[in-house]
Enzyme design. Sequence first.
Site, short mmCIF file in Angstrom:
data_model
loop_
_atom_site.label_atom_id
_atom_site.label_comp_id
_atom_site.label_asym_id
_atom_site.label_seq_id
_atom_site.Cartn_x
_atom_site.Cartn_y
_atom_site.Cartn_z
N ASP A 1 0.84 -1.21 -0.02
CA ASP A 1 -0.28 -0.05 -0.11
C ASP A 1 0.86 1.21 0.02
O ASP A 1 1.73 1.24 0.80
CB ASP A 1 -1.01 -0.07 1.36
CG ASP A 1 -1.62 1.15 1.49
OD1 ASP A 1 -2.97 1.40 0.77
OD2 ASP A 1 -1.30 2.01 2.23
N ASP B 1 -0.64 8.31 -8.49
CA ASP B 1 -1.58 8.11 -9.82
C ASP B 1 -2.40 6.75 -9.46
O ASP B 1 -2.18 5.84 -9.95
CB ASP B 1 -0.51 7.87 -10.98
CG ASP B 1 -1.56 7.74 -12.30
OD1 ASP B 1 -2.71 8.15 -12.12
OD2 ASP B 1 -0.95 7.35 -13.33
N ASP C 1 -8.77 5.87 -10.47
CA ASP C 1 -9.31 5.53 -11.97
C ASP C 1 -10.81 6.27 -12.11
O ASP C 1 -11.20 7.11 -11.33
CB ASP C 1 -9.31 4.10 -11.81
CG ASP C 1 -10.03 3.32 -10.88
OD1 ASP C 1 -11.06 3.86 -10.60
OD2 ASP C 1 -9.56 2.32 -10.56
N PRO D 1 -9.13 5.25 -3.93
CA PRO D 1 -8.90 4.80 -2.53
C PRO D 1 -8.90 6.22 -1.55
O PRO D 1 -8.08 6.81 -1.80
CB PRO D 1 -7.36 4.19 -2.69
CG PRO D 1 -7.05 4.06 -3.93
CD PRO D 1 -7.86 5.21 -4.56
#
Length: 259
Positions: free
Chosen positions: A119, A137, A140, A145
């Site tokens: 992570d 980056d 999406d 997250p």
Amino acid sequence: MLQVVKGRFNHIFVVQQGAQRALRFGYRDADDQSVYVPSQPHREPLEYIRASLLGLLWAPAAPRVLVVGLGGGSFLRHARRLRPRARLAAVEIDPQVVRVARRWFGLGRLRGLTVHLGDGRRFLRRTRARYDLLLVDAYDDVDYPAHLGTLQFFRLVRQRLTARGVAVANLSPNSQADRNRLVRTFRAAFRRVRCFYTPAQGNTVVVGGPGVARVTHPQLRRRLARLSRRAPGMGLPRLWRAPCRFNTSRARILRDPPR
């Protein structure tokens, strides 16, 4: 279809379209996360990657670069070409993404790259390393997250920058409201911020950190001219002239939930 593989969170698709191949998450017709043209590896079809490369304007000649969220590794491939002496690293939570990037997107031929599995926020908490350019980056077109979009996270990113470092973030959630909240939160963590909007794909790329204030406008113009000569066809001057024009002053700053 070149490959479909079950990733840690969703399916990963590698789709061939003419001369180029695309990386997509979740379903076959999702937005492209990376696009690679094997016959023209220096070409970059995605505007947000090209806009993210503007972060190199604030970086030294041999920057230490970290990318949180590997994708197909496009940014790192271009960073190696544009800054040959850069020290490159990435953090990626899904080992399948790393395998796909190495097999289909030219990452296997990228020398000197260190990939950390795990992570991104946990990695930044553990490491004591400092970076000249740190790209986030991990977003999406479906979701982002939450723990990688809070004020506390962006402050952690700031702490991992060198005295002249910059953070770059591609903020592309699926709603305008989410985008405004993320941009406002990023601005709250960094004193000086540059914001770029990619008109063709609707991505927002922000740059912040101590390095932003240390480079003058004449220096930036000269660096932009040099970078554009090394990256012809990427349209970097056009992206430079595409600042964000939306107002985020009323957006809510995102914070970690109380413990």
